[in-house]
Scaffold this active site. Structure first.
Site, mmCIF file in Angstrom:
data_model
loop_
_atom_site.group_PDB
_atom_site.id
_atom_site.type_symbol
_atom_site.label_atom_id
_atom_site.label_comp_id
_atom_site.label_asym_id
_atom_site.label_seq_id
_atom_site.Cartn_x
_atom_site.Cartn_y
_atom_site.Cartn_z
ATOM 1 N N HIS A 130 0.653 -1.274 0.147
ATOM 2 C CA HIS A 130 -0.074 -0.106 0.022
ATOM 3 C C HIS A 130 0.873 1.293 0.071
ATOM 4 O O HIS A 130 0.685 2.297 -0.883
ATOM 5 C CB HIS A 130 -0.928 -0.090 1.425
ATOM 6 C CG HIS A 130 -1.695 1.191 1.387
ATOM 7 N ND1 HIS A 130 -3.023 1.154 1.031
ATOM 8 C CD2 HIS A 130 -1.660 2.385 2.097
ATOM 9 C CE1 HIS A 130 -3.702 2.419 0.865
ATOM 10 N NE2 HIS A 130 -2.822 3.185 1.845
ATOM 11 N N GLU A 131 1.808 1.255 1.090
ATOM 12 C CA GLU A 131 2.723 2.368 0.968
ATOM 13 C C GLU A 131 3.585 2.749 -0.161
ATOM 14 O O GLU A 131 3.535 3.774 -0.626
ATOM 15 C CB GLU A 131 3.409 2.299 2.253
ATOM 16 C CG GLU A 131 2.563 2.523 3.609
ATOM 17 C CD GLU A 131 1.599 3.674 3.816
ATOM 18 O OE1 GLU A 131 1.625 4.787 3.052
ATOM 19 O OE2 GLU A 131 0.653 3.746 4.407
#
Length: 184
Positions: A130-131
């Site tokens: 995600h990051e």
């Protein structure tokens, strides 16, 4: 993205770091390595909150390790925050090179439950993807199964997948291969 460097922030479990390294290498199809260096989290501690500023950690990562990196992912066991939220699982520079994830609230023990190393590894991978997606320019996805779905509680992390959905993967690929505009 050609390479991902993993950076320990404070004490990290070497077995977990190796598992994350291998999983990210497989997920993104790029070389991933664990840096020998680490970042001291102490300057980012906020005594009144009893937490560490993820934004400050990102700034320090960029200044100390950001030169010449493609993507730099910090991994910590510490509790992270941004001023407008009670906590964050991670933070990234949108279209940047640095991101950070925390295992603190990904651990079952945080919720008073027995430890589950396998679940922790899966949650960490989902948040790392995600990051790193944010560093590629991706924003939150409406598909709750996509790794880019927003996660404000651990239950949302458990619902989503560890990979980008077809649409986000296509956007990431387009963003990664787009040539920068020529300044005149």
């Amino acid at each position: 993205m050609n390479r991902i460097d993993l950076l320990a922030i404070g004490e990290t479990d070497p077995v977990m770091m190796e598992s994350l390294r291998a999983a990210l290498e497989a997920e993104f199809g790029v070389r991933c390595q664990i840096l020998e260096a680490s970042l001291d989290p102490a300057p980012s501690f906020h005594p009144e909150r009893g937490q560490y500023s993820s934004t400050d950690i990102l700034d320090r990562m960029q200044k100390q390790f950001g030169s010449g990196v493609d993507r730099l992912l910090g991994v910590t066991a510490l509790d992270l925050y941004v001023p407008i939220l009670t906590f964050v699982f991670g933070e990234a520079q949108l279209n940047g090179t640095c991101a950070v994830v925390s295992t603190h609230r990904l651990r079952q023990e945080f919720y008073g439950l027995p430890a589950d190393a396998g679940l922790l590894e899966v949650r960490l991978l989902k948040e790392a993807v995600h990051e790193l997606g944010h560093t590629l320019g991706l924003t939150h996805c409406e598909d709750y199964r996509c790794a880019m779905a927003a996660s404000h509680e651990v239950e949302a992390i458990d619902l989503k997948g560890r990979s980008l959905c077809h649409e986000c993967r296509a956007r990431a690929l387009a963003l990664m291969t787009r040539k920068p505009a020529v300044k005149r």
